[in-house]
Design a protein around this motif. Sequence first.
Motif, mmCIF file in Angstrom:
data_model
loop_
_atom_site.group_PDB
_atom_site.id
_atom_site.type_symbol
_atom_site.label_atom_id
_atom_site.label_comp_id
_atom_site.label_asym_id
_atom_site.label_seq_id
_atom_site.Cartn_x
_atom_site.Cartn_y
_atom_site.Cartn_z
ATOM 1 N N ASP B 67 0.813 -1.207 0.000
ATOM 2 C CA ASP B 67 0.000 0.000 0.000
ATOM 3 C C ASP B 67 0.849 1.260 0.000
ATOM 4 O O ASP B 67 0.520 2.258 -0.627
ATOM 5 C CB ASP B 67 -0.927 0.021 1.225
ATOM 6 C CG ASP B 67 -1.926 -1.112 1.157
ATOM 7 O OD1 ASP B 67 -2.249 -1.521 0.029
ATOM 8 O OD2 ASP B 67 -2.360 -1.586 2.220
ATOM 9 N N VAL B 71 1.500 0.259 -4.714
ATOM 10 C CA VAL B 71 0.223 0.739 -5.234
ATOM 11 C C VAL B 71 0.419 2.107 -5.883
ATOM 12 O O VAL B 71 -0.069 2.371 -6.989
ATOM 13 C CB VAL B 71 -0.845 0.810 -4.114
ATOM 14 C CG1 VAL B 71 -2.065 1.583 -4.590
ATOM 15 C CG2 VAL B 71 -1.252 -0.592 -3.676
ATOM 16 N N LYS B 72 1.169 2.973 -5.200
ATOM 17 C CA LYS B 72 1.393 4.314 -5.735
ATOM 18 C C LYS B 72 2.172 4.260 -7.047
ATOM 19 O O LYS B 72 1.813 4.903 -8.024
ATOM 20 C CB LYS B 72 2.141 5.172 -4.711
ATOM 21 C CG LYS B 72 1.258 5.492 -3.512
ATOM 22 C CD LYS B 72 1.933 6.482 -2.581
ATOM 23 C CE LYS B 72 1.017 6.859 -1.429
ATOM 24 N NZ LYS B 72 0.808 5.739 -0.485
ATOM 25 N N ASP B 75 -0.198 2.396 -9.800
ATOM 26 C CA ASP B 75 -1.443 3.055 -10.191
ATOM 27 C C ASP B 75 -1.232 4.491 -10.673
ATOM 28 O O ASP B 75 -1.940 4.961 -11.553
ATOM 29 C CB ASP B 75 -2.445 3.057 -9.023
ATOM 30 C CG ASP B 75 -3.015 1.673 -8.792
ATOM 31 O OD1 ASP B 75 -2.696 0.775 -9.600
ATOM 32 O OD2 ASP B 75 -3.755 1.490 -7.821
ATOM 33 N N GLU B 76 -0.265 5.189 -10.074
ATOM 34 C CA GLU B 76 -0.124 6.609 -10.396
ATOM 35 C C GLU B 76 0.897 6.879 -11.498
ATOM 36 O O GLU B 76 0.894 7.939 -12.104
ATOM 37 C CB GLU B 76 0.237 7.408 -9.136
ATOM 38 C CG GLU B 76 -0.961 7.545 -8.211
ATOM 39 C CD GLU B 76 -0.572 8.025 -6.819
ATOM 40 O OE1 GLU B 76 0.518 8.642 -6.692
ATOM 41 O OE2 GLU B 76 -1.338 7.763 -5.874
ATOM 42 N N ASP B 104 -8.467 2.730 -13.752
ATOM 43 C CA ASP B 104 -7.606 3.667 -13.032
ATOM 44 C C ASP B 104 -6.783 2.964 -11.951
ATOM 45 O O ASP B 104 -6.135 3.601 -11.144
ATOM 46 C CB ASP B 104 -8.428 4.825 -12.439
ATOM 47 C CG ASP B 104 -9.522 4.315 -11.515
ATOM 48 O OD1 ASP B 104 -9.604 3.077 -11.322
ATOM 49 O OD2 ASP B 104 -10.277 5.143 -10.989
ATOM 50 N N ASN B 105 -6.843 1.637 -11.891
ATOM 51 C CA ASN B 105 -5.901 0.941 -11.005
ATOM 52 C C ASN B 105 -5.485 -0.388 -11.632
ATOM 53 O O ASN B 105 -6.130 -0.889 -12.549
ATOM 54 C CB ASN B 105 -6.485 0.740 -9.602
ATOM 55 C CG ASN B 105 -7.647 -0.224 -9.598
ATOM 56 O OD1 ASN B 105 -7.481 -1.397 -9.936
ATOM 57 N ND2 ASN B 105 -8.822 0.282 -9.248
ATOM 58 N N CYS B 106 -4.408 -0.915 -11.109
ATOM 59 C CA CYS B 106 -3.793 -2.078 -11.737
ATOM 60 C C CYS B 106 -4.532 -3.386 -11.469
ATOM 61 O O CYS B 106 -4.212 -4.406 -12.065
ATOM 62 C CB CYS B 106 -2.335 -2.198 -11.316
ATOM 63 S SG CYS B 106 -1.244 -1.253 -12.379
ATOM 64 N N THR B 114 0.261 -4.829 -16.731
ATOM 65 C CA THR B 114 -0.325 -4.028 -15.649
ATOM 66 C C THR B 114 -0.655 -4.923 -14.453
ATOM 67 O O THR B 114 0.110 -4.973 -13.488
ATOM 68 C CB THR B 114 -1.572 -3.279 -16.147
ATOM 69 O OG1 THR B 114 -2.445 -4.219 -16.795
ATOM 70 C CG2 THR B 114 -1.200 -2.210 -17.145
ATOM 71 N N SER B 115 -1.760 -5.637 -14.526
ATOM 72 C CA SER B 115 -2.153 -6.482 -13.388
ATOM 73 C C SER B 115 -1.148 -7.595 -13.128
ATOM 74 O O SER B 115 -0.832 -7.901 -11.984
ATOM 75 C CB SER B 115 -3.531 -7.095 -13.630
ATOM 76 O OG SER B 115 -4.496 -6.091 -13.689
#
Lengths: 174, 411
Positions: B67, B71-72, B75-76, B104-106, B114-115
């Motif tokens: 997290d 995640v940053k 996702d960003e 907008d997220n992986c 990506t995922s």
Amino acid sequence: MKILLMGHPNVGKSVVFNRLTGANVTESNYPGTTVDYSKGYMRLEGEDVEVIDVPGTFSLEPKDKAEEVAVKMLEKNKKSAIICVIDSVKLERGLYLALEIIEEGYPVVIALNMWDIAQDKKIRIDIDKLSSILGVPVVPTTAISGEGIKELVSTIRKAAPVEIGRILKRSGVV
Amino acid sequence: MELTVDERWDLIDKISKQTITFGRYSHTLKDAIAEITVKPLTGIPIAIAVMYGFWSFFGAFAGFFTDGFFVKIFDEHWLPWLQKVFPGEGGFLYYILVGDPTADNCFEAFGMLTSGLFVAIGVVLPAIIAFYLFLIIMEDSGYLPRLAVLIDTILHKIGLHGFAIVPIVLSLGCNVPAVTATRTLETKKQRFMMATLLAIFIPCGAQLGMMIEIIPGYVGFVMLYLLIGFFVTGFVLNKIIPGRSPEILMDVPPYRMPTVRNIGRKMWMRVKGFLFVAIPFVMLGVLLVNVLYWWGVIDWLADILEPVLSAWFGVPKETVGPLLAAFLRKDLAIAQLSAIEMTTYQLITSVVLINLYFPCVATFAMILKEGKEGGCKSAPIFLLGSLATLVATVFLFGGLLHLIWIILGVA
């Protein structure tokens, strides 16, 4: 020639194996870490010799599948020398398996492993006497720190089959 | 010449009298610790504390890296950048590698880059490192066999014994070495029970890491449910499978200080295995699922299986996709679930289903191999028995959970 590492569960066979061969088999502090055999090679007097790390077994009458693997490995490799690894704190128990292997006619070297713990527990073992009664080389080792491994390697060539009757005689049983 | 057992012990007696002498030995702190961790009165609270510590450390460590960091990054930065620069939006290759261009997220994008990468590196890798760090310390210190002594009585109720805790704990990391570790159990019955029970009920480290990410508040509930399932199924199997469950004597080794060298080496072996074996599987899983979606196979299957999924288990028909992916990697399957629209309770049921449902392909291969080594004749029986147990438990425990939600009025 092949070398087999045999002994009870959790006496440090895999640690000795990693020390001898530079391999990376898993070492843990619980019985039954090794459930299958691994092979590796070590240099012995300029020659590459195969070393086999065998699962721990209490005797040559297997009680579970890991012990079956151990006994099968011994039977399959009739022409090998055996390094019998014994927990120095539990010498009597370890000798049982060592005697069984000697009786089968294999050349044996005994590594009295965890020597440091036996020292801490004030257990003294007369190495020379043990070696002369059994007629096989006996080397104290602390495999985790590597102590005694060099000496163990240098005695492997001295291993030769011993007639059990002579051990009985020398020990004073008959 | 060979000696009889008695002759051998007589000889050993003679030899040891001449070679061993015992000095005075007084109790040390180490002995005291060894005693309090194995006596039930003090040992059980300590074991609970250790397990709680394990859990807290796992969550905190994995959470910190996932997290707070991955995640940053994913996702960003990684996802928007890929969506911008990757050519051919709407095309096959884009769909496979990047996935949904509006995500907008992986988790939701579901492309290999990506995922696939995010699940493997961002979520599962930290979880695996956290788990193995703790496990290796338990293994090397000598705590594991003490845990075995404490849990012995409980495991006897289902025909196993304390030492079965070793495959169970290993299984929380990965089911594959755990199935191999069942070799230390004495009878075929025990080995079959253990291999089957852990393949069905024990989630691996990758799954645990994923569960903490997707249903952080309900992991405890899921684990409890699986644990109950483990014991109930074990109890039934023990009654219906013929064979013995003998008592064993266990050796409890002395405590030892784990060495940094050995911890480092074992950790590297695990991480290496993950990087070179697991990550390709995750990628392959994303690829396979995406291709099946592209061809419409999954939507077709979803329509066919809808009656079973929605009536019996109470989950949306779209869970077919994750259930297919679960065959390759269960962590990936759980990641996929998060992109499907459903209620929290449906999500919990789906996560439980993925846990129970078919073991991942690596575990499956290992069960097949172990079954085969039990003698050629028993291999099909071993496998069929495992599969029958599996199907029964999936329908029973999956349906039961649905029933619980109905009774609670949240289904």
